[in-house]
Every structure is written in C-alpha cells, then in structure tokens.
Design a protein around this motif. Structure first.
Motif, short mmCIF file in Angstrom:
data_model
loop_
_atom_site.label_atom_id
_atom_site.label_comp_id
_atom_site.label_asym_id
_atom_site.label_seq_id
_atom_site.Cartn_x
_atom_site.Cartn_y
_atom_site.Cartn_z
N ILE A 196 1.01 -1.11 0.08
CA ILE A 196 0.02 -0.13 -0.14
C ILE A 196 1.07 1.29 -0.09
O ILE A 196 1.92 1.61 0.81
N SER A 197 0.76 1.95 -0.88
CA SER A 197 1.48 3.27 -0.92
C SER A 197 0.74 4.47 -0.52
O SER A 197 -0.54 4.51 -0.71
N GLY A 198 1.05 5.03 0.48
CA GLY A 198 0.32 6.14 1.10
C GLY A 198 0.21 7.62 0.30
O GLY A 198 -0.23 8.52 0.80
N LEU A 225 9.06 3.02 -4.42
CA LEU A 225 9.91 2.15 -3.33
C LEU A 225 9.16 0.83 -3.11
O LEU A 225 9.87 -0.31 -3.00
N LEU A 226 8.01 0.57 -3.44
CA LEU A 226 7.20 -0.64 -3.24
C LEU A 226 7.43 -1.49 -4.38
O LEU A 226 8.06 -2.86 -4.50
N ARG A 227 7.70 -0.99 -5.72
CA ARG A 227 8.11 -1.58 -6.76
C ARG A 227 9.65 -2.10 -6.59
O ARG A 227 10.02 -3.32 -6.97
N ALA A 228 10.46 -1.40 -5.92
CA ALA A 228 11.84 -1.82 -5.53
C ALA A 228 11.74 -3.04 -4.89
O ALA A 228 12.72 -4.00 -4.90
N GLU A 243 5.34 -12.99 -3.14
CA GLU A 243 4.84 -12.08 -4.33
C GLU A 243 4.33 -10.78 -3.84
O GLU A 243 3.72 -10.83 -2.59
N LEU A 244 4.55 -9.54 -4.50
CA LEU A 244 3.96 -8.42 -3.93
C LEU A 244 2.96 -7.91 -4.95
O LEU A 244 2.77 -7.66 -6.02
N ILE A 297 -6.70 -6.69 2.36
CA ILE A 297 -5.81 -6.68 3.71
C ILE A 297 -6.14 -8.16 4.14
O ILE A 297 -5.09 -8.92 4.57
N ALA A 298 -7.34 -8.67 4.22
CA ALA A 298 -7.80 -9.81 4.93
C ALA A 298 -7.22 -11.13 3.96
O ALA A 298 -6.65 -11.99 4.46
N ASP A 299 -7.18 -10.85 2.66
CA ASP A 299 -6.86 -11.96 1.66
C ASP A 299 -5.04 -12.16 1.72
O ASP A 299 -4.43 -13.05 1.07
N ALA A 300 -4.44 -11.04 2.20
CA ALA A 300 -2.83 -11.08 2.13
C ALA A 300 -2.52 -11.81 3.23
O ALA A 300 -3.06 -11.92 4.12
N ASP A 301 -1.38 -12.26 3.09
CA ASP A 301 -0.50 -12.94 4.31
C ASP A 301 0.26 -11.85 5.13
O ASP A 301 0.54 -11.96 6.08
N ALA A 302 0.51 -10.76 4.46
CA ALA A 302 1.25 -9.68 5.21
C ALA A 302 1.08 -8.39 4.37
O ALA A 302 0.74 -8.31 3.18
N LEU A 303 1.42 -7.19 5.25
CA LEU A 303 1.18 -5.85 4.65
C LEU A 303 2.49 -5.41 4.37
O LEU A 303 3.62 -5.45 5.49
N LEU A 304 2.82 -4.49 3.40
CA LEU A 304 3.88 -3.63 3.28
C LEU A 304 3.80 -2.17 2.95
O LEU A 304 3.07 -1.99 1.80
#
Lengths: 185, 185
Positions: free
Chosen positions: A6-8, A19-22, A32-33, A65-72
């Motif tokens: 999630i980009s703010g 930065l998320l693409r990096a 995978e992201l 959010i619920a479907d993801a294993d983690a957040l960045l």
C-alpha cells in the motif's frame, strides 16, 4: 505468500509506489507483492456510515488486507506525520473491533520523501497506529531520503546499503508470517 | 473576534462538536465561535490535483481558516492518533507552502473520547502537525474523558474543573490573537 503493498500517496508518479516496486524486485523466494490501487476510493471515516454493508471502497480495502499474508506500507510524510489519506484507510481497516482485517496481520512500514529524513516521523507514527489496530508490526524501518535521486530508471534503489536494508526487512516480514501467533488469554 | 471551530468527527452527534458548543458558551467578551461544517467535503489529498483552482471543498476550508482570527479544533482519537479525516484537512490547509491559510494562525486543540484519556495522544500529534504547518499553537490542551458522561443536556461540561480549564484555554487563545507576530528574518 502474498504481500499487499500500500502506497500512502495518491500521486500517479509517487516515489513511495516506486519504493514498493523496488521491494517487489527483491522479495525472498515464494513471496509476491501485489499493489493496492484503491486508496483514493476510501471515503472519509464516519461512524454513522460504519455499518454493514460497508462502502464499496472500504469493502475492497478490508478484503485486500484480509486476503493477504502480510502488509508492506510505504508512507510519505505530510506535516511531520502520516498522510491523512493513509491514516483514514487504517481507521476504516481497524474496524469493526476486534475482528478487523488488521488484527494479527504481519506488517512492515517503509517510506521515502524528497527531503533528507525519509519519512521517519510518519513511519514511527504509522507503526504505533498499526500496532494499536492489532497488527504485528516489525520494529525495522526504512527511511529513504532524497527520493528524486534514490531510484534507478528500473525502480531499484541506487544506494546499495538501502537495498540491503530493504532486503533484510522483507526477509524479516516473511519470517513474521511464518511465526505462529500466540493466542491471547 | 471570530474563532473557527472544527470538529474532527463527522458523526452527527459527535462528542467533539458538543465540546465546541460548550466552548461557545464560555467565550471571552467580544469573541464568537463559528462551527465549520464542510470537513466531509474535503477530498483525499493528492498532489496531482493540488492546483488552482482547488477542489470546492478545499477552497471552502482554506477560506474559512483564512477568514477566522483563530482556530479551535476538537479532535477525537482513532487508533491512538489524529483521525485521518482531520489530518487530511490539515494536509490540504497546509498548502500551498509557505503562504498557506494556517501560517501564523493562532490555534488551540482540545478533544474528547468515550474512553479514559480524552484524546491526549491525538491532541499531542495534532499540535505537532499544526506547528509544522506554521500555525501558532497553544501549549495548553484539554482532554475530556468519558464523553458520554461529560456534558449536561445544555452541552455544558459537567465537571467544573474541566469547565475552568476550557475557559482558561479560550482566554489564552484570545490573548494569542492579540499578540503581534514577530516578523521572521
């Protein structure tokens, strides 16, 4: 393992999206992201309309959010703190208490600004907020300063030390996903 | 002297709006308080659309702030910090730099929650944010806990000590308006 990025920032050429693409380029094997692109569709939080069914933009956020294993989450810094847009999304995602989508969700916070400090205050406040909402937030942070000079044309980090730090942070996030949650008493 | 009151909650029966009404009842002579009712019309901040003319909801917010002699902001606390909705409004009002509507504007922050701490963390973060945006923010704060029990049916504060503290804060705000701004070098 699916990590939701999630980009703010809503800006089309957002440095935080870069930065998320990096980050996507240096994920540990098996991870995978996916970038969340619906932040601008989340309405202003109002308890009067916080009922079922939730507004469509909120439902999409909570489900992602619920479907993801983690957040960045990569955050810019507005007025020495978290952008209101991003905080508003967390306010919605933190509800309903206590069975919100953020609860026990592994999460890491990174960020970049065009200034010299790389969103350190926004990152600190956002970690506090996410912890309060129940997420399992990494202590690690990644402040990337001078965003206009920070990336190659391929969206990689120019400074090797920052790239290594991001790599370590992503490994820590994946480890956190693999760590069993202690049941609360 | 015109003070603009901004409630950080969009809820119709907002406790923070009640706190602003309590403030309106104990203003020093010559001061009046007007409630801003357009917070829900401020779109999510996006630098790509931060151009002239600003979106109508933003224009209204900026004009209301610029036309006032001082601000009194009453904030709830969401996830241990400033509501995203309110922070988003400040993000818009802080632009364009440096001639934004908040610059050199006297401002005081108060707040109430249904919990025991009366939005102290949200107030502290909001003061920091407003200072960063250039406002002349009072050090005083007013945390009003247990909001459901805090007001009479006439929207006055039940606990006399809190009423006195609010009265003192309003006098300090009016004094700040009368204090000449030192010109920066």
């Amino acid at each position: 393992m699916r990590i939701l990025g999630i980009s703010g920032s809503l800006r089309r050429d957002s440095h935080n999206t870069r930065l998320l693409r990096a980050a996507a380029e240096m994920l540990p094997p098996g991870a995978e992201l996916e970038l969340f692109d619906g932040l601008g569709d989340v309405p202003p939080y109002n308890e009067d309309v916080d009922v079922e069914p939730a507004p469509a933009g909120v439902e999409r956020l909570r489900r992602a959010i619920a479907d993801a294993d983690a957040l960045l989450i990569s955050t810019p810094e507005y007025n020495a703190s978290v952008p209101g847009v991003l905080k508003n999304a967390v306010d919605w995602a933190s509800r309903p208490f206590p069975d919100n989508a953020l609860r026990d969700q592994p999460a890491a916070v990174i960020g970049t600004t065009t200034g010299l400090f790389g969103a350190v205050w926004a990152q600190a406040e956002l970690r506090k907020v996410l912890r309060y909402a129940g997420a399992r937030v990494l202590d690690e942070e990644l402040p990337v300063p001078t965003a206009e000079l920070a990336f190659t044309s391929d969206d990689l980090l120019v400074i090797p030390e920052l790239g290594e730090r991001l790599h370590d942070l992503l490994e820590a996030l994946v480890r956190e996903v693999d760590t069993p949650v202690e049941s609360s008493v």
